[in-house]
Design a protein around this motif. Structure first.
Motif, PDB file in Angstrom:
ATOM      1  N   GLY A  48       0.534  -0.949  -0.106  1.00 38.85           N
ATOM      2  CA  GLY A  48       0.079  -0.257  -0.122  1.00 38.85           C
ATOM      3  C   GLY A  48       0.702   1.308   0.209  1.00 38.85           C
ATOM      4  O   GLY A  48       0.350   2.630   0.339  1.00 38.85           O
ATOM      5  N   TYR A  49       2.198   1.627  -0.515  1.00 34.33           N
ATOM      6  CA  TYR A  49       3.010   2.501  -0.188  1.00 34.33           C
ATOM      7  C   TYR A  49       3.102   3.304  -1.256  1.00 34.33           C
ATOM      8  O   TYR A  49       2.742   4.435  -1.649  1.00 34.33           O
ATOM      9  CB  TYR A  49       4.365   1.726  -0.400  1.00 34.33           C
ATOM     10  CG  TYR A  49       5.113   1.566   0.774  1.00 34.33           C
ATOM     11  CD1 TYR A  49       4.799   1.759   2.237  1.00 34.33           C
ATOM     12  CD2 TYR A  49       5.649  -0.308   0.401  1.00 34.33           C
ATOM     13  CE1 TYR A  49       5.145   0.824   3.598  1.00 34.33           C
ATOM     14  CE2 TYR A  49       5.380  -0.215   2.116  1.00 34.33           C
ATOM     15  CZ  TYR A  49       5.382   0.101   3.421  1.00 34.33           C
ATOM     16  OH  TYR A  49       5.978  -0.761   4.591  1.00 34.33           O
ATOM     17  N   MET A 134      -8.309   4.075   8.564  1.00 32.14           N
ATOM     18  CA  MET A 134      -7.471   3.507   7.349  1.00 32.14           C
ATOM     19  C   MET A 134      -6.365   3.732   7.872  1.00 32.14           C
ATOM     20  O   MET A 134      -6.529   5.491   7.370  1.00 32.14           O
ATOM     21  CB  MET A 134      -7.874   2.588   6.224  1.00 32.14           C
ATOM     22  CG  MET A 134      -6.355   1.858   5.757  1.00 32.14           C
ATOM     23  SD  MET A 134      -7.225   0.574   5.094  1.00 32.14           S
ATOM     24  CE  MET A 134      -7.709   1.644   3.751  1.00 32.14           C
ATOM     25  N   VAL A 135      -5.151   3.603   8.570  1.00 27.68           N
ATOM     26  CA  VAL A 135      -4.012   4.028   8.414  1.00 27.68           C
ATOM     27  C   VAL A 135      -2.693   3.246   8.029  1.00 27.68           C
ATOM     28  O   VAL A 135      -2.922   2.854   8.212  1.00 27.68           O
ATOM     29  CB  VAL A 135      -3.712   4.937  10.477  1.00 27.68           C
ATOM     30  CG1 VAL A 135      -2.082   5.331  10.150  1.00 27.68           C
ATOM     31  CG2 VAL A 135      -4.348   5.625  10.775  1.00 27.68           C
ATOM     32  N   LEU A 136      -2.113   4.420   7.337  1.00 31.36           N
ATOM     33  CA  LEU A 136      -0.907   3.859   6.467  1.00 31.36           C
ATOM     34  C   LEU A 136       0.209   3.851   6.718  1.00 31.36           C
ATOM     35  O   LEU A 136       0.636   5.107   7.650  1.00 31.36           O
ATOM     36  CB  LEU A 136      -0.654   3.931   5.003  1.00 31.36           C
ATOM     37  CG  LEU A 136       0.275   3.835   4.541  1.00 31.36           C
ATOM     38  CD1 LEU A 136       0.468   2.160   3.993  1.00 31.36           C
ATOM     39  CD2 LEU A 136       0.678   4.292   2.859  1.00 31.36           C
ATOM     40  N   ILE A 137       1.276   3.554   7.625  1.00 31.04           N
ATOM     41  CA  ILE A 137       2.279   3.508   8.612  1.00 31.04           C
ATOM     42  C   ILE A 137       3.632   3.550   7.035  1.00 31.04           C
ATOM     43  O   ILE A 137       3.933   2.330   6.286  1.00 31.04           O
ATOM     44  CB  ILE A 137       2.539   2.117  10.168  1.00 31.04           C
ATOM     45  CG1 ILE A 137       1.274   2.161  10.308  1.00 31.04           C
ATOM     46  CG2 ILE A 137       3.444   3.150  10.633  1.00 31.04           C
ATOM     47  CD1 ILE A 137       1.200   4.074  11.230  1.00 31.04           C
ATOM     48  N   TYR A 162      -6.075  -2.643  13.734  1.00 32.26           N
ATOM     49  CA  TYR A 162      -5.834  -4.199  13.094  1.00 32.26           C
ATOM     50  C   TYR A 162      -5.879  -3.752  12.094  1.00 32.26           C
ATOM     51  O   TYR A 162      -6.005  -3.163  10.955  1.00 32.26           O
ATOM     52  CB  TYR A 162      -7.582  -5.329  12.808  1.00 32.26           C
ATOM     53  CG  TYR A 162      -8.022  -5.325  14.679  1.00 32.26           C
ATOM     54  CD1 TYR A 162      -7.649  -5.981  15.402  1.00 32.26           C
ATOM     55  CD2 TYR A 162      -8.954  -4.166  14.736  1.00 32.26           C
ATOM     56  CE1 TYR A 162      -8.115  -6.075  16.411  1.00 32.26           C
ATOM     57  CE2 TYR A 162      -9.787  -4.288  15.579  1.00 32.26           C
ATOM     58  CZ  TYR A 162      -9.136  -5.021  16.753  1.00 32.26           C
ATOM     59  OH  TYR A 162      -9.693  -5.522  18.329  1.00 32.26           O
ATOM     60  N   ARG A 163      -4.379  -5.103  11.263  1.00 38.10           N
ATOM     61  CA  ARG A 163      -3.741  -4.824  10.083  1.00 38.10           C
ATOM     62  C   ARG A 163      -5.145  -4.656   8.339  1.00 38.10           C
ATOM     63  O   ARG A 163      -5.600  -6.284   9.107  1.00 38.10           O
ATOM     64  CB  ARG A 163      -3.065  -5.931  10.063  1.00 38.10           C
ATOM     65  CG  ARG A 163      -2.240  -5.842   8.632  1.00 38.10           C
ATOM     66  CD  ARG A 163      -1.292  -6.575   8.427  1.00 38.10           C
ATOM     67  NE  ARG A 163      -1.062  -6.524   9.539  1.00 38.10           N
ATOM     68  CZ  ARG A 163       0.861  -6.122   9.612  1.00 38.10           C
ATOM     69  NH1 ARG A 163       0.802  -4.897   8.997  1.00 38.10           N
ATOM     70  NH2 ARG A 163       1.841  -5.804  10.902  1.00 38.10           N
ATOM     71  N   ASN A 164      -5.232  -3.991   7.942  1.00 36.06           N
ATOM     72  CA  ASN A 164      -6.361  -4.497   7.440  1.00 36.06           C
ATOM     73  C   ASN A 164      -5.742  -4.978   5.629  1.00 36.06           C
ATOM     74  O   ASN A 164      -6.439  -5.603   5.308  1.00 36.06           O
ATOM     75  CB  ASN A 164      -7.206  -2.839   6.615  1.00 36.06           C
ATOM     76  CG  ASN A 164      -7.953  -2.954   6.225  1.00 36.06           C
ATOM     77  OD1 ASN A 164      -7.678  -3.481   4.479  1.00 36.06           O
ATOM     78  ND2 ASN A 164      -9.072  -2.421   6.672  1.00 36.06           N
ATOM     79  N   TRP A 165      -4.697  -4.398   5.064  1.00 30.28           N
ATOM     80  CA  TRP A 165      -4.031  -5.077   4.318  1.00 30.28           C
ATOM     81  C   TRP A 165      -2.221  -4.636   4.393  1.00 30.28           C
ATOM     82  O   TRP A 165      -2.361  -3.007   4.415  1.00 30.28           O
ATOM     83  CB  TRP A 165      -4.632  -4.837   3.012  1.00 30.28           C
ATOM     84  CG  TRP A 165      -5.011  -3.402   2.635  1.00 30.28           C
ATOM     85  CD1 TRP A 165      -5.345  -2.072   2.754  1.00 30.28           C
ATOM     86  CD2 TRP A 165      -3.733  -2.829   1.163  1.00 30.28           C
ATOM     87  NE1 TRP A 165      -5.554  -0.964   1.945  1.00 30.28           N
ATOM     88  CE2 TRP A 165      -4.514  -1.478   1.163  1.00 30.28           C
ATOM     89  CE3 TRP A 165      -2.635  -3.417   0.559  1.00 30.28           C
ATOM     90  CZ2 TRP A 165      -4.042  -1.327  -0.009  1.00 30.28           C
ATOM     91  CZ3 TRP A 165      -2.138  -2.304  -0.783  1.00 30.28           C
ATOM     92  CH2 TRP A 165      -2.775  -1.249  -0.753  1.00 30.28           C
ATOM     93  N   GLY A 166      -0.976  -5.168   3.781  1.00 31.96           N
ATOM     94  CA  GLY A 166       0.119  -4.158   3.602  1.00 31.96           C
ATOM     95  C   GLY A 166      -0.034  -4.177   4.850  1.00 31.96           C
ATOM     96  O   GLY A 166       0.282  -4.162   6.167  1.00 31.96           O
TER      97      GLY A 166
END
Length: 217
Positions: A48-49, A134-137, A162-166
């Motif tokens: 998801g980057y 949803m938060v991308l780290i 919770y991990r959603n994807w990637g």
């Protein structure tokens, strides 16, 4: 430099700015190349980057097989990958960092997981809609990836995510829009960090917030 990946391509996992671990940690695998040298064919990926240049990762990245990808838990981890010259004549002489000659197709490699080195703090990109967050780290130093996290509004208790994807984590909660946000992260290496009030009350979806904290595990 061509892209390189271990078989059963599933996810982009970064391999840059690294320092080697002990020589006994080298593990055998096979690799091949795909896409052009500018990385345009492989932007995004299963972590998801999105734009790897914009996120600061560049094109020194590899995709892992199902086991190593581990449903996204490996996203962001760093590896050294070298051509195994003891098993093939297709390695580039004197420069294992370029892995091997492109026309070779599949080549034997050795790899090891190493500590990630990056500039700046952990970054949080917020997506979703009111009630679903949803938060991308990104830009995680040390072990490179996160094993658990929670989010807190300025008027709420800690909410598990919770991990959603990637490298994307989600939670369901009403009323967080208009509140400042804090995050509590646990790295794969086991280090705990709290990022207090890193997102201001005026935040909007699709914004990215950079911090001054990072891991050292």
């Amino acid at each position: 430099m061509g892209k390189r990946f271990l078989h059963q391509l599933l996810a982009v996992v970064l391999a840059l700015f690294v320092s080697p671990a002990r020589s006994g940690d080298w593990l055998p695998a096979t690799a091949t190349f795909y896409g052009g040298a500018n990385g345009s064919d492989t932007m995004g990926g299963a972590c998801g980057y999105s734009d790897l240049y914009e996120q600061g990762y560049g094109i020194n990245n590899a995709a892992l097989n199902t086991a190593l990808f581990n449903d996204g838990a490996s996203c962001g981890q760093c590896y050294v990958i070298i051509c195994d010259s003891s098993k093939t004549g297709w390695c580039k002489p004197g420069n294992n960092w370029n892995i091997g000659i492109y026309s070779a197709g599949i080549i034997p490699v050795l790899y090891q997981r190493v500590k990630c080195w990056k500039s700046g703090g952990v970054r949080f990109t917020i997506a979703g809609f009111n009630g679903f967050y949803m938060v991308l780290i990104t830009n995680v130093v040390g072990s490179g990836s996160i094993q658990s996290m929670a989010m807190k509004g300025s008027n709420t208790d800690w909410i598990p995510m919770y991990r959603n994807w990637g490298a994307n984590w989600h939670c369901l909660s009403g009323g967080l829009v208009g509140q400042g946000l804090s995050f509590a992260l646990v790295s794969i290496g086991g280090q705990n960090l709290v990022f207090k009030d890193v997102v201001p009350e005026w935040w909007q979806f699709e914004q990215t917030f950079t911090t001054y904290q990072n891991f050292d595990d």
